[in-house]
Structure formats: structure tokens, C-alpha cells
Design a protein around this motif. Structure first.
Motif, PDB file in Angstrom:
ATOM      1  N   ILE A 105       1.149  -0.562  -0.277  1.00  0.00           N
ATOM      2  CA  ILE A 105       0.302   0.218  -0.209  1.00  0.00           C
ATOM      3  C   ILE A 105       0.848   0.919  -0.200  1.00  0.00           C
ATOM      4  N   TRP A 106       1.802   1.539   0.768  1.00  0.00           N
ATOM      5  CA  TRP A 106       2.553   2.174   1.207  1.00  0.00           C
ATOM      6  C   TRP A 106       3.503   2.826  -0.073  1.00  0.00           C
ATOM      7  N   ALA A 107       3.661   1.745  -1.128  1.00  0.00           N
ATOM      8  CA  ALA A 107       4.624   1.541  -2.082  1.00  0.00           C
ATOM      9  C   ALA A 107       3.560   2.935  -3.719  1.00  0.00           C
ATOM     10  N   LEU A 108       2.353   1.897  -3.668  1.00  0.00           N
ATOM     11  CA  LEU A 108       1.433   2.209  -4.767  1.00  0.00           C
ATOM     12  C   LEU A 108       0.967   3.392  -4.527  1.00  0.00           C
ATOM     13  N   ALA A 109       1.019   4.065  -3.284  1.00  0.00           N
ATOM     14  CA  ALA A 109       0.470   5.218  -2.538  1.00  0.00           C
ATOM     15  C   ALA A 109       2.145   6.744  -3.177  1.00  0.00           C
ATOM     16  N   THR A 110       2.329   6.276  -2.573  1.00  0.00           N
ATOM     17  CA  THR A 110       3.876   6.818  -3.158  1.00  0.00           C
ATOM     18  C   THR A 110       4.879   6.919  -4.828  1.00  0.00           C
ATOM     19  N   ILE A 111       4.514   5.545  -5.038  1.00  0.00           N
ATOM     20  CA  ILE A 111       5.479   5.824  -5.987  1.00  0.00           C
ATOM     21  C   ILE A 111       5.007   7.727  -7.317  1.00  0.00           C
ATOM     22  N   VAL A 112       4.234   7.645  -7.573  1.00  0.00           N
ATOM     23  CA  VAL A 112       3.790   8.514  -8.267  1.00  0.00           C
ATOM     24  C   VAL A 112       3.920   9.824  -8.100  1.00  0.00           C
ATOM     25  N   PRO A 113       3.875  10.251  -6.526  1.00  0.00           N
ATOM     26  CA  PRO A 113       4.368  11.539  -6.287  1.00  0.00           C
ATOM     27  C   PRO A 113       5.794  11.237  -5.951  1.00  0.00           C
ATOM     28  N   SER A 114       6.625  10.068  -5.233  1.00  0.00           N
ATOM     29  CA  SER A 114       7.641  10.618  -5.374  1.00  0.00           C
ATOM     30  C   SER A 114       8.102  10.546  -7.147  1.00  0.00           C
ATOM     31  N   LEU A 115       8.593  10.023  -8.137  1.00  0.00           N
ATOM     32  CA  LEU A 115       8.669  10.733  -9.311  1.00  0.00           C
ATOM     33  C   LEU A 115       8.496  11.518  -9.976  1.00  0.00           C
ATOM     34  N   ALA A 116       7.157  12.461  -8.989  1.00  0.00           N
ATOM     35  CA  ALA A 116       6.839  13.709  -9.710  1.00  0.00           C
ATOM     36  C   ALA A 116       8.019  15.002  -8.931  1.00  0.00           C
ATOM     37  N   LEU A 117       8.326  14.351  -8.045  1.00  0.00           N
ATOM     38  CA  LEU A 117       9.212  14.822  -6.474  1.00  0.00           C
ATOM     39  C   LEU A 117      11.224  14.793  -7.476  1.00  0.00           C
ATOM     40  N   VAL A 118      10.895  13.316  -8.167  1.00  0.00           N
ATOM     41  CA  VAL A 118      12.281  14.017  -8.621  1.00  0.00           C
ATOM     42  C   VAL A 118      12.516  14.304 -10.019  1.00  0.00           C
ATOM     43  N   VAL A 119      11.548  14.317 -10.854  1.00  0.00           N
ATOM     44  CA  VAL A 119      11.255  15.537 -11.313  1.00  0.00           C
ATOM     45  C   VAL A 119      11.848  16.748 -11.624  1.00  0.00           C
ATOM     46  N   ARG A 120      10.416  17.091 -10.684  1.00  0.00           N
ATOM     47  CA  ARG A 120      10.564  18.640 -10.069  1.00  0.00           C
ATOM     48  C   ARG A 120      12.149  19.263  -9.940  1.00  0.00           C
ATOM     49  N   ARG A 121      12.807  18.278  -8.857  1.00  0.00           N
ATOM     50  CA  ARG A 121      14.232  17.961  -8.364  1.00  0.00           C
ATOM     51  C   ARG A 121      15.320  18.487  -9.452  1.00  0.00           C
ATOM     52  N   LEU A 122      14.605  18.033 -10.625  1.00  0.00           N
ATOM     53  CA  LEU A 122      15.968  17.474 -12.039  1.00  0.00           C
ATOM     54  C   LEU A 122      15.635  18.879 -12.190  1.00  0.00           C
ATOM     55  N   HIS A 123      14.352  19.786 -12.762  1.00  0.00           N
ATOM     56  CA  HIS A 123      14.147  21.134 -12.851  1.00  0.00           C
ATOM     57  C   HIS A 123      14.919  22.061 -12.820  1.00  0.00           C
ATOM     58  N   ASP A 124      14.602  21.834 -11.176  1.00  0.00           N
ATOM     59  CA  ASP A 124      15.629  22.829 -10.281  1.00  0.00           C
ATOM     60  C   ASP A 124      16.850  22.781 -10.489  1.00  0.00           C
ATOM     61  N   ASN A 126      17.714  22.747 -13.690  1.00  0.00           N
ATOM     62  CA  ASN A 126      17.850  22.543 -15.240  1.00  0.00           C
ATOM     63  C   ASN A 126      18.068  21.707 -15.628  1.00  0.00           C
ATOM     64  N   PHE A 127      17.404  20.510 -15.174  1.00  0.00           N
ATOM     65  CA  PHE A 127      18.017  19.328 -16.207  1.00  0.00           C
ATOM     66  C   PHE A 127      16.163  18.854 -16.620  1.00  0.00           C
ATOM     67  N   SER A 128      15.854  18.295 -17.986  1.00  0.00           N
ATOM     68  CA  SER A 128      15.266  17.392 -18.261  1.00  0.00           C
ATOM     69  C   SER A 128      14.913  16.361 -17.027  1.00  0.00           C
ATOM     70  N   GLY A 129      13.272  16.572 -17.060  1.00  0.00           N
ATOM     71  CA  GLY A 129      12.803  15.757 -16.184  1.00  0.00           C
ATOM     72  C   GLY A 129      12.555  14.074 -16.939  1.00  0.00           C
ATOM     73  N   TRP A 130      12.958  13.796 -18.046  1.00  0.00           N
ATOM     74  CA  TRP A 130      12.933  12.565 -18.457  1.00  0.00           C
ATOM     75  C   TRP A 130      14.523  11.722 -18.382  1.00  0.00           C
ATOM     76  N   LEU A 133      15.237   8.866 -15.858  1.00  0.00           N
ATOM     77  CA  LEU A 133      15.182   7.487 -17.178  1.00  0.00           C
ATOM     78  C   LEU A 133      15.979   6.821 -16.894  1.00  0.00           C
ATOM     79  N   ILE A 134      17.738   7.440 -16.299  1.00  0.00           N
ATOM     80  CA  ILE A 134      18.771   7.056 -16.745  1.00  0.00           C
ATOM     81  C   ILE A 134      18.923   5.955 -15.444  1.00  0.00           C
ATOM     82  N   VAL A 135      18.158   6.713 -14.429  1.00  0.00           N
ATOM     83  CA  VAL A 135      17.242   4.792 -13.385  1.00  0.00           C
ATOM     84  C   VAL A 135      17.585   3.794 -14.455  1.00  0.00           C
TER      85      VAL A 135
END
Length: 166
Positions: A105-124, A126-130, A133-135
Motif C-alpha cells: 500500500i505504501w509503495a503504490l501510494a507514493t510511487i507517482v508523487p515520488s517520481l514527480a518530486l524527482v522530476v521537479r528536483r531535476l528541473h530545479d 535545470n535538467f530535463s525531467g526525462w 530514466l537514467i535510473v
């Protein structure tokens, strides 16, 4: 020019009513409760930016909850021994099953917002959110993503901001 050479005063220092910036803006120096609250408020927001404090406070919460759930699983596991074959087999006990369910339940509830947070952190930075996928590159990809998460903010990352209309 490396990111560590950007002086902190170059970052936009705007004063917001209530002391906390709006959700579309990164919250530099976010305290623990505010970072966790913003994580859930921006559940599936892949645009914009997230500060290092927003990212690392959430990482701390995520690691702590996962550790607690793994302790529950470990404590709930029961070992049974078969005397005739002299082999040891582990069968999950009821505590472990509950732990596995909570972990799922924890994994399913936090997978999408965790990915969104990583993308926003990359944006900060000045990197592309894509670049998330390097992971997918074994070991080195996760290491590279960790380096990106550690890097400081880049003022050019403001291009990812989408201010909400007033």
C-alpha cells in the motif's frame, strides 16, 4: 561554470504572504512538516521545481517508513524446521503478511508523487525531467541520479516554473 559557484543570493528571494511560497514555486529551506505537506499537495505535479530541502526531507520520511515496515515484516516472519529433511524453510507468519500488505500500500501510494518530486528536483537543477530514466541503467544510473539530486539549484531552472494566475 559549476553549480556550486552560483551565489545563493542569485536565487529568487521573493516574500510570500504567510511566509510559505505558493505551490508552483520551490520552497528553499523548507522545514520538515512543510516539505511533507507539499509532497502530498503536489501529488502528481510533474511541472515546476522542488528545492533540495523538499526532496531530502521527503527522502528521510520515505526511508524511515520503509525501514519500519521492513522491521514489521522481519519480526512477523516465523521459521519452521522439517525434522525429516533437516532443511529450514521460512514461512511468513501473520505479522509478515500484514507487513507485506502495508508495504505494498505504501509503495503504490507514493510511487507517482515520488517520481514527480524527482522530476521537479531535476528541473530545479535545470535538467530535463526525462533524465529520471537514467535510473534504468544498472547501478551507474542510480548513482548519476543521486548526484543530480545533490546538486544545488540553477537559476536557469526558472524556465520550468508555471506561475498560477492570480
Amino acid at each position: 561554470m559549476s553549480y556550486s559557484q552560483y551565489p545563493q543570493q542569485q536565487m529568487p528571494q521573493q516574500t510570500w504572504q504567510g511566509g510559505e511560497p505558493p505551490l508552483w514555486a520551490p520552497y528553499y529551506g523548507a522545514p520538515f512538516p512543510a516539505a511533507v505537506k507539499r509532497f502530498f499537495k503536489k501529488y502528481a505535479t510533474f511541472s515546476g521545481r522542488a528545492s533540495r530541502s523538499e526532496y531530502w526531507w521527503w527522502t528521510l520520511v520515505s526511508v524511515a517508513v520503509s525501514t519500519i515496515l521492513n522491521i514489521i515484516i522481519g519480526a512477523g516472519a516465523a521459521a519452521t524446521t522439517s525434522a525429516s529433511t533437516l532443511t529450514s524453510q521460512t514461512a511468513p507468519g501473520p505479522g509478515a503478511v500484514v507487513g507485506y500488505i502495508l508495504l505494498a500500500i505504501w509503495a503504490l501510494a507514493t510511487i507517482v508523487p515520488s517520481l514527480a518530486l524527482v522530476v521537479r528536483r531535476l528541473h530545479d537543477g535545470n535538467f530535463s525531467g526525462w533524465l529520471v530514466l537514467i535510473v534504468l541503467v544498472p547501478f551507474l544510473g542510480a548513482l548519476a541520479l543521486l548526484v543530480f539530486m545533490i546538486l544545488g539549484s540553477n537559476p536557469a531552472g526558472q524556465r520550468f516554473d508555471q506561475p498560477a494566475s492570480a
